[in-house]
Design a protein around this motif. Structure first.
Motif, PDB file in Angstrom:
ATOM      1  N   THR A   2       0.836  -1.189   0.000  1.00 60.60           N
ATOM      2  CA  THR A   2       0.000   0.000   0.000  1.00 60.60           C
ATOM      3  C   THR A   2       0.876   1.247   0.000  1.00 60.60           C
ATOM      4  N   ALA A   3       0.293   2.329  -0.433  1.00 61.59           N
ATOM      5  CA  ALA A   3       1.030   3.589  -0.517  1.00 61.59           C
ATOM      6  C   ALA A   3       1.127   4.243   0.850  1.00 61.59           C
ATOM      7  N   SER A   4       2.216   4.978   1.065  1.00 56.11           N
ATOM      8  CA  SER A   4       2.393   5.771   2.280  1.00 56.11           C
ATOM      9  C   SER A   4       3.080   7.075   1.897  1.00 56.11           C
ATOM     10  N   VAL A   5       3.023   8.043   2.807  1.00 59.42           N
ATOM     11  CA  VAL A   5       3.633   9.340   2.526  1.00 59.42           C
ATOM     12  C   VAL A   5       4.392   9.817   3.759  1.00 59.42           C
ATOM     13  N   ALA A   6       5.555  10.405   3.526  1.00 61.67           N
ATOM     14  CA  ALA A   6       6.360  11.032   4.574  1.00 61.67           C
ATOM     15  C   ALA A   6       6.518  12.504   4.217  1.00 61.67           C
ATOM     16  N   LEU A   7       6.408  13.371   5.213  1.00 57.94           N
ATOM     17  CA  LEU A   7       6.502  14.807   4.977  1.00 57.94           C
ATOM     18  C   LEU A   7       7.727  15.399   5.640  1.00 57.94           C
ATOM     19  N   SER A   8       8.320  16.375   4.991  1.00 55.43           N
ATOM     20  CA  SER A   8       9.354  17.187   5.630  1.00 55.43           C
ATOM     21  C   SER A   8       9.105  18.634   5.222  1.00 55.43           C
ATOM     22  N   ILE A   9       9.300  19.520   6.181  1.00 52.30           N
ATOM     23  CA  ILE A   9       9.095  20.946   5.954  1.00 52.30           C
ATOM     24  C   ILE A   9      10.460  21.619   5.997  1.00 52.30           C
ATOM     25  N   ASP A  10      10.718  22.519   5.035  1.00 53.33           N
ATOM     26  CA  ASP A  10      12.035  23.151   4.947  1.00 53.33           C
ATOM     27  C   ASP A  10      12.382  23.940   6.209  1.00 53.33           C
ATOM     28  N   ASP A  11      11.422  24.724   6.712  1.00 53.84           N
ATOM     29  CA  ASP A  11      11.670  25.551   7.890  1.00 53.84           C
ATOM     30  C   ASP A  11      10.421  25.519   8.767  1.00 53.84           C
ATOM     31  N   PRO A  12      10.516  24.965   9.959  1.00 55.49           N
ATOM     32  CA  PRO A  12       9.324  24.859  10.811  1.00 55.49           C
ATOM     33  C   PRO A  12       8.866  26.186  11.417  1.00 55.49           C
ATOM     34  N   VAL A  13       9.680  27.237  11.311  1.00 59.19           N
ATOM     35  CA  VAL A  13       9.290  28.552  11.805  1.00 59.19           C
ATOM     36  C   VAL A  13       8.574  29.280  10.677  1.00 59.19           C
ATOM     37  N   THR A  25       7.090  12.681   0.222  1.00 56.29           N
ATOM     38  CA  THR A  25       7.671  11.514  -0.440  1.00 56.29           C
ATOM     39  C   THR A  25       6.670  10.376  -0.363  1.00 56.29           C
ATOM     40  N   VAL A  26       6.160   9.994  -1.525  1.00 53.73           N
ATOM     41  CA  VAL A  26       5.163   8.929  -1.621  1.00 53.73           C
ATOM     42  C   VAL A  26       5.879   7.650  -2.012  1.00 53.73           C
ATOM     43  N   SER A  27       5.604   6.572  -1.282  1.00 53.23           N
ATOM     44  CA  SER A  27       6.181   5.266  -1.625  1.00 53.23           C
ATOM     45  C   SER A  27       5.050   4.257  -1.745  1.00 53.23           C
ATOM     46  N   GLY A  28       5.306   3.196  -2.441  1.00 46.81           N
ATOM     47  CA  GLY A  28       4.301   2.156  -2.632  1.00 46.81           C
ATOM     48  C   GLY A  28       3.397   2.463  -3.815  1.00 46.81           C
ATOM     49  N   GLU A  29       2.375   1.643  -3.950  1.00 48.34           N
ATOM     50  CA  GLU A  29       1.463   1.770  -5.088  1.00 48.34           C
ATOM     51  C   GLU A  29       0.032   1.899  -4.604  1.00 48.34           C
ATOM     52  N   GLY A  30      -0.827   2.335  -5.517  1.00 44.73           N
ATOM     53  CA  GLY A  30      -2.249   2.366  -5.243  1.00 44.73           C
ATOM     54  C   GLY A  30      -2.826   3.745  -5.011  1.00 44.73           C
ATOM     55  N   PRO A  97       3.798   9.861 -12.349  1.00 50.35           N
ATOM     56  CA  PRO A  97       3.812   8.851 -11.286  1.00 50.35           C
ATOM     57  C   PRO A  97       3.661   9.516  -9.914  1.00 50.35           C
ATOM     58  N   LEU A  98       2.776   8.971  -9.104  1.00 51.82           N
ATOM     59  CA  LEU A  98       2.570   9.559  -7.784  1.00 51.82           C
ATOM     60  C   LEU A  98       3.695   9.172  -6.826  1.00 51.82           C
ATOM     61  N   ALA A  99       4.249   7.975  -6.988  1.00 49.57           N
ATOM     62  CA  ALA A  99       5.367   7.563  -6.124  1.00 49.57           C
ATOM     63  C   ALA A  99       6.561   8.469  -6.403  1.00 49.57           C
ATOM     64  N   GLY A 100       7.269   8.837  -5.343  1.00 48.03           N
ATOM     65  CA  GLY A 100       8.433   9.707  -5.471  1.00 48.03           C
ATOM     66  C   GLY A 100       8.240  10.989  -4.681  1.00 48.03           C
ATOM     67  N   GLN A 123       1.721  23.259  11.372  1.00 42.63           N
ATOM     68  CA  GLN A 123       1.890  21.850  11.025  1.00 42.63           C
ATOM     69  C   GLN A 123       1.423  21.612   9.593  1.00 42.63           C
ATOM     70  N   VAL A 124       1.882  20.519   9.026  1.00 45.05           N
ATOM     71  CA  VAL A 124       1.372  20.064   7.736  1.00 45.05           C
ATOM     72  C   VAL A 124       0.859  18.643   7.913  1.00 45.05           C
ATOM     73  N   ARG A 125      -0.143  18.304   7.141  1.00 46.63           N
ATOM     74  CA  ARG A 125      -0.719  16.963   7.185  1.00 46.63           C
ATOM     75  C   ARG A 125      -0.999  16.529   5.748  1.00 46.63           C
ATOM     76  N   ALA A 126      -0.714  15.281   5.451  1.00 46.22           N
ATOM     77  CA  ALA A 126      -0.933  14.761   4.106  1.00 46.22           C
ATOM     78  C   ALA A 126      -1.948  13.644   4.129  1.00 46.22           C
ATOM     79  N   THR A 127      -2.703  13.546   3.049  1.00 49.76           N
ATOM     80  CA  THR A 127      -3.609  12.412   2.849  1.00 49.76           C
ATOM     81  C   THR A 127      -3.402  11.882   1.437  1.00 49.76           C
ATOM     82  N   LEU A 128      -3.477  10.585   1.318  1.00 49.37           N
ATOM     83  CA  LEU A 128      -3.406   9.935   0.014  1.00 49.37           C
ATOM     84  C   LEU A 128      -4.795   9.468  -0.361  1.00 49.37           C
ATOM     85  N   GLU A 129      -5.112   9.599  -1.625  1.00 49.72           N
ATOM     86  CA  GLU A 129      -6.432   9.157  -2.117  1.00 49.72           C
ATOM     87  C   GLU A 129      -6.263   7.994  -3.059  1.00 49.72           C
TER      88      GLU A 129
END
Length: 129
Positions: A2-13, A25-30, A97-100, A123-129
């Protein structure tokens, strides 16, 4: 897989009027789509008066008490939390491609509060559809 996502923010301030740059960064498929939302949480004390006010332009805004109401109160105060969504950005599988890695820019409104320790947390939050 299954697909998953990891987030990083350049500057948290975060500062008003600037852009927040996020790498998703999206990994996996679907997954067919990715949506990243920028929001802040504002903690403050109020005299217990709660009102809910929608904001325009598709943003979500919850105001639990005004600064004037807090300053005017001599009685016991309650701690409240307001969550304000200020921007969102996304990508779809139709864009390629969504992965990457996906670099997203989320603009911060000029009237938004700056980062302030535990009182204003961005904060940031991601959702995959």
């Amino acid at each position: 897989m299954t697909a998953s996502v990891a987030l990083s923010i350049d500057d948290p301030v975060v500062a008003p009027g600037e852009d927040v740059h996020v790498t998703a960064t999206v990994s996996g498929e679907g997954a067919q789509g990715l949506r990243v939302v920028l929001f802040y949480t504002n903690e403050y004390l109020s005299p217990g008066v709660s009102t809910s006010t929608p904001a325009g332009g598709g943003d979500s805004f919850l105001e639990l008490a005004t600064d004037a109401a807090v300053a005017a109160s001599d009685g016991p105060q309650e701690q409240h939390e307001a969550v304000v969504v200020v921007a969102s950005a996304g990508s779809t599988a139709a864009d390629g491609p969504l992965a990457g890695e996906h670099r997203l820019r989320l603009p911060v409104p000029g009237d938004a509060p700056s980062s302030a320790g535990t009182l204003v947390r961005w904060q940031v939050r991601a959702t995959l559809e």
